[in-house]
Design a protein around this motif. Structure first.
Motif, PDB file in Angstrom:
ATOM      1  N   UNK A 272       0.836  -1.156   0.058  1.00 28.93           N
ATOM      2  CA  UNK A 272       0.140  -0.029   0.035  1.00 28.93           C
ATOM      3  C   UNK A 272       0.939   1.400  -0.046  1.00 28.93           C
ATOM      4  N   UNK A 273       1.961   1.260   0.734  1.00 30.33           N
ATOM      5  CA  UNK A 273       2.913   2.195   0.980  1.00 30.33           C
ATOM      6  C   UNK A 273       3.540   2.537  -0.578  1.00 30.33           C
ATOM      7  N   UNK A 274       3.920   1.315  -1.098  1.00 28.67           N
ATOM      8  CA  UNK A 274       4.582   1.738  -2.614  1.00 28.67           C
ATOM      9  C   UNK A 274       3.716   1.969  -3.377  1.00 28.67           C
ATOM     10  N   UNK A 275       2.244   1.717  -3.474  1.00 29.32           N
ATOM     11  CA  UNK A 275       1.182   2.350  -4.308  1.00 29.32           C
ATOM     12  C   UNK A 275       1.139   3.525  -3.901  1.00 29.32           C
ATOM     13  N   UNK A 276       1.128   4.076  -2.977  1.00 30.46           N
ATOM     14  CA  UNK A 276       0.829   5.768  -2.658  1.00 30.46           C
ATOM     15  C   UNK A 276       2.005   6.402  -3.036  1.00 30.46           C
ATOM     16  N   UNK A 277       3.192   5.960  -2.802  1.00 26.55           N
ATOM     17  CA  UNK A 277       4.443   6.514  -3.602  1.00 26.55           C
ATOM     18  C   UNK A 277       4.433   6.655  -4.929  1.00 26.55           C
ATOM     19  N   UNK A 278       3.734   5.581  -5.655  1.00 24.50           N
ATOM     20  CA  UNK A 278       3.841   5.609  -7.055  1.00 24.50           C
ATOM     21  C   UNK A 278       3.009   6.630  -7.476  1.00 24.50           C
ATOM     22  N   UNK A 279       1.677   6.793  -6.942  1.00 26.14           N
ATOM     23  CA  UNK A 279       0.908   7.812  -7.136  1.00 26.14           C
ATOM     24  C   UNK A 279       1.352   9.209  -6.942  1.00 26.14           C
ATOM     25  N   UNK A 280       2.078   9.382  -5.877  1.00 21.96           N
ATOM     26  CA  UNK A 280       2.440  10.893  -5.560  1.00 21.96           C
ATOM     27  C   UNK A 280       3.515  11.488  -6.755  1.00 21.96           C
ATOM     28  N   UNK A 281       4.377  10.341  -7.133  1.00 25.97           N
ATOM     29  CA  UNK A 281       5.321  10.394  -8.337  1.00 25.97           C
ATOM     30  C   UNK A 281       4.428  10.867  -9.603  1.00 25.97           C
ATOM     31  N   UNK A 282       3.510  10.122  -9.907  1.00 23.71           N
ATOM     32  CA  UNK A 282       2.909  10.413 -11.011  1.00 23.71           C
ATOM     33  C   UNK A 282       2.100  11.840 -10.952  1.00 23.71           C
ATOM     34  N   UNK A 283       1.568  12.252  -9.700  1.00 23.88           N
ATOM     35  CA  UNK A 283       0.894  13.482  -9.468  1.00 23.88           C
ATOM     36  C   UNK A 283       1.941  14.754  -9.865  1.00 23.88           C
ATOM     37  N   UNK A 284       2.990  14.302  -9.205  1.00 21.75           N
ATOM     38  CA  UNK A 284       4.190  15.487  -9.325  1.00 21.75           C
ATOM     39  C   UNK A 284       4.494  15.703 -10.762  1.00 21.75           C
ATOM     40  N   UNK A 285       4.443  14.592 -11.433  1.00 16.72           N
ATOM     41  CA  UNK A 285       4.997  14.496 -12.924  1.00 16.72           C
ATOM     42  C   UNK A 285       3.987  15.361 -13.776  1.00 16.72           C
ATOM     43  N   UNK A 286       2.781  15.673 -13.265  1.00 21.01           N
ATOM     44  CA  UNK A 286       1.774  16.267 -13.987  1.00 21.01           C
ATOM     45  C   UNK A 286       1.966  17.948 -13.769  1.00 21.01           C
ATOM     46  N   UNK A 287       2.902  18.203 -12.830  1.00 20.72           N
ATOM     47  CA  UNK A 287       3.120  19.579 -12.732  1.00 20.72           C
ATOM     48  C   UNK A 287       4.340  20.144 -13.199  1.00 20.72           C
ATOM     49  N   UNK A 288       5.302  19.129 -13.786  1.00 18.32           N
ATOM     50  CA  UNK A 288       6.436  19.679 -14.226  1.00 18.32           C
ATOM     51  C   UNK A 288       6.444  20.808 -15.113  1.00 18.32           C
ATOM     52  N   UNK A 289       5.489  20.993 -15.873  1.00 16.28           N
ATOM     53  CA  UNK A 289       5.087  22.048 -16.999  1.00 16.28           C
ATOM     54  C   UNK A 289       5.160  23.299 -16.284  1.00 16.28           C
ATOM     55  N   UNK A 290       4.781  23.493 -14.919  1.00 14.42           N
ATOM     56  CA  UNK A 290       4.705  24.725 -14.071  1.00 14.42           C
ATOM     57  C   UNK A 290       5.840  25.053 -13.500  1.00 14.42           C
ATOM     58  N   UNK A 291       6.935  24.361 -13.752  1.00  7.06           N
ATOM     59  CA  UNK A 291       8.545  24.731 -13.308  1.00  7.06           C
ATOM     60  C   UNK A 291       8.439  25.193 -11.748  1.00  7.06           C
TER      61      UNK A 291
END
Ligand code: GRG
Length: 309
Positions: A272-291
């Motif tokens: 569960x911890x590792x799935x939550x970590x993956x979700x957070x990484x995916x979430x942050x990747x969505x914001x790369x465009x905002x610098x």
């Protein structure tokens, strides 16, 4: 806390100081919420509304709304009425969730639940009062430099996030699933996408609506919020097992007692911890465009999985 504290200069880079940022934002939200609801006649209902609204809480939802508005070029002033409304709505959902007809809990935010202090009748009305006032507050308090059609869009988004297509729908399926240990992952995802993630999504999306972001950016913000929303719930399920009542401010171990299927009961705690970590990484990747501007929202995403309450 002064704004300059949010960035600590190091030789190589500018490091974001999340704890200073959260403390400053929590104080801003607490002050705005305190001012939003004065006590007038009939005092009892205003006291009951304020009891739960000002009982603490991490203020994750209003802070997400403010941070998104700022990241997309807006100001705190533009978003504060929406941020307060989101916290009013969240608090009313907690009051109703704790009622004997729902989760029947005695403690919330480290205090006795609303119905334990004011009785079930007033607790129901305190929730209703907060819900209605949230919409009034956005409509009447959002500053005039925000176009009225944006305010209308915010009102519509809030309504959708709360009703049968959002929190209410998620809660219904959650209640139906109690004691059913064969609840599927699909049903579990439905419950939490509606009960928890829908409001977190509204926080982020409304922050973007207020500044009039493009539809592409709105899609990015939506994906960020959906990912952090599910991660938030996975962590909530883990904490229900691993944290104490003192840390949580509410009864611990409730899911097991209520025979509820949870992410850790399906996957185990480590997975569960590792799935939550993956979700957070995916979430942050969505914001790369905002610098650089995305630093607060990225840091909040990481806070969501590292929190202990
Ligand atoms: C919205 C009309 C309407 C009715 C409410 C009772 C109900 C329908 C829905 C239940 C929603 C609910 C209680 C979801 C749980 C969300 C959740 C994970 C809460 C904990 O949030 P935190 O950890 O709490 O942010 P604090 O106290 O820090 O704010």
């Amino acid at each position: 806390m002064v704004a300059t504290d949010k960035f600590q200069k190091t030789p190589e880079t500018t490091k974001f100081n999340l704890s200073a940022y959260l403390k400053e934002r929590q104080q801003l939200c607490d002050t705005a919420l305190d001012r939003a609801i004065p006590i007038v006649y009939p005092e009892k209902i205003y006291e009951a509304m304020r009891y739960s609204l000002l009982a603490g809480g991490k203020r994750v939802r209003p802070i997400l709304c403010l941070a998104t508005c700022e990241m997309t070029g807006g100001t705190i002033e533009m978003a504060m009425p929406t941020a307060c409304a989101l916290e009013m709505i969240h608090t009313m959902s907690l009051i109703h969730d704790d009622l004997p007809a729902m989760d029947n809990d005695d403690y919330r935010r480290g205090k006795l639940t609303n119905h334990k202090i004011y009785g079930e009748d007033i607790a129901i009305l305190a929730g209703d009062g907060l819900l209605a006032y949230a919409f009034e507050f956005v409509a009447t308090q959002t500053p005039q430099n925000v176009a009225r059609d944006r305010v209308l869009q915010v009102v519509a988004r809030l309504g959708r996030a709360l009703g049968a297509a959002g929190l209410v729908g998620g809660q219904v399926v959650d209640l139906e699933s109690e004691g059913k240990l064969d609840t599927s992952l699909e049903t579990l995802n439905f419950i939490h996408n509606h009960k928890t993630a829908a409001l977190l999504e509204a926080c982020v999306v409304c922050g973007g609506i207020l500044t009039g972001v493009s539809s592409e950016d709105l899609q990015r913000l939506t994906r960020y919020a959906q990912n952090i929303g599910l991660a938030f719930q996975i962590v909530d399920d883990i904490l229900d097992i691993t944290a104490t009542q003192e840390q949580l401010g509410k009864t611990a171990g409730k899911d097991l007692k209520a025979q509820k299927v949870t992410y850790p009961s399906l996957w185990g705690i480590e997975e569960s911890r590792s799935k939550a970590q993956q979700l957070i990484e995916a979430a942050c990747a969505e914001l790369d465009t905002f610098g650089e501007q995305a630093q607060p929202l990225k840091a909040i995403a990481h806070f969501i999985i590292s929190r202990n309450h």
